[in-house]
Enzyme design. Sequence first.
Site, mmCIF file in Angstrom:
data_model
loop_
_atom_site.group_PDB
_atom_site.id
_atom_site.type_symbol
_atom_site.label_atom_id
_atom_site.label_comp_id
_atom_site.label_asym_id
_atom_site.label_seq_id
_atom_site.Cartn_x
_atom_site.Cartn_y
_atom_site.Cartn_z
ATOM 1 N N ARG A 114 5.252 -0.484 2.455
ATOM 2 C CA ARG A 114 4.727 1.023 2.658
ATOM 3 C C ARG A 114 3.445 0.842 3.938
ATOM 4 O O ARG A 114 2.867 0.674 3.369
ATOM 5 C CB ARG A 114 5.467 1.871 2.235
ATOM 6 C CG ARG A 114 4.767 3.371 2.611
ATOM 7 C CD ARG A 114 4.829 4.405 1.522
ATOM 8 N NE ARG A 114 3.728 4.410 1.148
ATOM 9 C CZ ARG A 114 2.361 5.004 0.565
ATOM 10 N NH1 ARG A 114 2.761 6.486 1.851
ATOM 11 N NH2 ARG A 114 1.799 4.874 -0.555
ATOM 12 N N HIS B 48 -1.449 -0.677 -5.154
ATOM 13 C CA HIS B 48 -2.525 -0.317 -4.186
ATOM 14 C C HIS B 48 -3.555 -1.124 -4.748
ATOM 15 O O HIS B 48 -3.910 -1.557 -5.882
ATOM 16 C CB HIS B 48 -3.065 1.126 -4.571
ATOM 17 C CG HIS B 48 -3.618 2.271 -2.666
ATOM 18 N ND1 HIS B 48 -4.649 0.980 -3.337
ATOM 19 C CD2 HIS B 48 -3.334 2.379 -2.177
ATOM 20 C CE1 HIS B 48 -5.263 1.980 -1.966
ATOM 21 N NE2 HIS B 48 -4.270 2.790 -1.958
ATOM 22 N N ARG C 281 -1.126 -3.668 3.708
ATOM 23 C CA ARG C 281 -1.867 -2.995 1.765
ATOM 24 C C ARG C 281 -1.399 -3.991 1.324
ATOM 25 O O ARG C 281 -1.691 -4.515 0.104
ATOM 26 C CB ARG C 281 -1.515 -1.744 0.914
ATOM 27 C CG ARG C 281 -1.867 -1.196 0.278
ATOM 28 C CD ARG C 281 -1.058 0.001 0.233
ATOM 29 N NE ARG C 281 -1.793 1.109 0.889
ATOM 30 C CZ ARG C 281 -1.356 2.989 0.628
ATOM 31 N NH1 ARG C 281 -0.454 2.924 -0.158
ATOM 32 N NH2 ARG C 281 -2.316 3.516 1.369
ATOM 33 N N GLU D 226 -6.521 3.808 8.872
ATOM 34 C CA GLU D 226 -5.871 3.571 7.634
ATOM 35 C C GLU D 226 -5.206 2.359 7.794
ATOM 36 O O GLU D 226 -5.169 2.022 8.500
ATOM 37 C CB GLU D 226 -4.860 4.724 6.509
ATOM 38 C CG GLU D 226 -5.279 5.940 5.968
ATOM 39 C CD GLU D 226 -5.119 6.551 4.911
ATOM 40 O OE1 GLU D 226 -3.419 6.089 4.653
ATOM 41 O OE2 GLU D 226 -5.034 7.228 4.272
ATOM 42 N N HIS E 135 1.620 1.382 -7.246
ATOM 43 C CA HIS E 135 1.755 3.122 -6.173
ATOM 44 C C HIS E 135 2.810 3.375 -5.400
ATOM 45 O O HIS E 135 2.117 4.909 -5.903
ATOM 46 C CB HIS E 135 0.403 2.826 -5.364
ATOM 47 C CG HIS E 135 -0.105 3.621 -4.305
ATOM 48 N ND1 HIS E 135 -0.563 4.881 -4.986
ATOM 49 C CD2 HIS E 135 0.083 4.088 -3.364
ATOM 50 C CE1 HIS E 135 -0.937 5.737 -4.246
ATOM 51 N NE2 HIS E 135 -0.585 5.562 -2.978
#
Length: 573
Positions: A400, A258, A304, A142, A365
């Site tokens: 995060r 997100h 992200r 990811e 998110h």
Amino acid sequence: MGDASPSSATAGATVVRRVPYVVAQGGGEIRYSSYDVLVIGGGIGGLTAAGGASRRWNVGLLTKSSFDDTATFFAQGGIAAALAPFDSPVLHLRDTLAAGDGLCDEAAVRILVEEGPERVRELDRAGIRFDKRKGQLILGTEGAHSVPRIVHAGGDATGSVVAGALVDAIIAGSRVELHEHEFVVDLLTDQGRCVGALSLGRDGELTVSLARAVVLAAGGAGHVFASTTNPDVSTGDGQAMAYRAGAVLRDMEFMQFHPTAFHGSENPTLLVTEALRGEGAYLLDRNGGRFMLGVHPRAELAPRDIVTRKAHEVMMRDGIDFVHLDARHLPCPHLRDRFPTVYQGLLKRGYNLCSDLIPVSPASHYFLGGVVTDHWGRTSVSGLYACGEVTSTGAHGANRLASNSLLEGLVFGERVVRDLERYLSGSRPSVRKIRLGLAEESREGNRGEDVRRLRRRLGLIMSRLCGIVRSAEGLEEAETVVAEVRSQLRLPGRDPEELELINLLTVADLMVRAARMREESRGVHLRSDFPTRNDALWRRHIRVALGAQGEPEVHAERALVMAPEEEEKGRSA
Ligand SMILES: Cc1cc2nc3c(=O)[nH]c(=O)nc-3n(C[C@H](O)[C@H](O)[C@H](O)COP(=O)(O)OP(=O)(O)OC[C@H]3O[C@@H](n4cnc5c(N)ncnc54)[C@H](O)[C@@H]3O)c2cc1C
């Protein structure tokens, strides 16, 4: 004044509140129950804490909905842990610090990455059916992870598999008293110590649950915004009730958006997991160009916050409110097997992951802000522990790293259990009787349609003015509107929707204040008027607590400094 006690009560205590409880007694009876440990929340944090604590203590667990209505249950991608021979906690540490953009508490991250692998192995040994090939865990990739390290289950159904197994284990052990659909309104405190919680049942009756220790695991607050991937339960109740009870909160300005939520009109919206980009899916602008190329060496797998910012910029530039996710070049059978949730979810919405471009846009998110805890889940209020998304442990910093939050719930939930041993083995008296100090009047409350209208207004204004891009001017307006919405609410009756709106307003208010104060851009917090990161002034956390006058007291505290070379390496590499 309400009086709650068991018939055999001998000891007494008077609850001293600096702010009134959110509900009034309204003349009705109050039910009573008593535990060693009361857990609030049935996601990964609450289930881990309750399961562990019940080995020794009498535990009650309250959730305001059912066990399949949690962020945990909806988690798709998986759990990050350094389990592969080519991986190590040091690498995981480096990636986490890099994603956190200078605000991680390095000691908390070390705990996360060093204890994480054993927590995942425990789940594996307990029989949780993680995806495996030839007996070995399959590890996914990811964003911002330098190596494949995401353990998953059911393809992209990790959350439901893990949560289901944890709930089953708790039910089989029959040592935890479970109460679904029990809405916790407020924490009970007695002379600075948390002694339980006040909750509202589906039947509209209040219950006082007294406990020697309380574990708050009430999840996130995605519904502060108009579009979110979060389930309906994520309304910031935990953060707001902890704040009312006097706990210190931190990092409230940091809400992670997100980048790839399905772009449609529903809320919550379907998440299109980052693991798809890990398997090679692209992000495209309206002309079919891969807009992440050249932005970051990892392109679509950048941290992200970087992907979200760029997607937002491209949407503004192109004058449309979505970008495309393209997985058409990937083998279709693999997409169907590996991502059954997303594949089926998209089909229901009229899109085929194998053959269509998927419209996606950012949605709120993960809430990085929350109740400050130390490394054992202890909050600033004695007797009150917290774990999971409701907390600010320092493990995520300003952004995060993907799949680190289920891990955080596991690791810090287990640490709470260990510290409870210490806390409860001491001479902690049971609270047997309390005088509640609940307002007695009957309240009419607010009409449902008014509550829903005000909530929509709050969400839209927060998305527009305190969302992905912020400015002093916009935040000032947001503060005014939040206050205005609040002023339009009458004192609440006993409708959870009203109570949720009050909690959302509390979180929104604290978020806007902190966002105004942070005059820089860092991680998920982007200020158009202060577009760069400013370590000299802002390598700090913004902490907030309820002041004596009932107003938030906000101040900035210096962050624990980490080795900058560790952090920089991962962010740009
Ligand atoms: C769609 C989606 C996908 C995700 N995918 C991943 C992933 O792949 N990997 C990863 O690491 N993270 C992922 N995340 C984030 C992760 O799922 C959450 O951060 C994590 O599950 C939070 O766990 P929790 O126990 O803190 O809260 P939750 O799982 O949200 O549980 C909160 C609990 O608190 C209860 N509660 C709340 N308020 C009250 C109240 N007033 N009274 C009583 N009970 C209350 C709720 O009913 C619920 O039981 C994802 C999140 C979403 C939304």
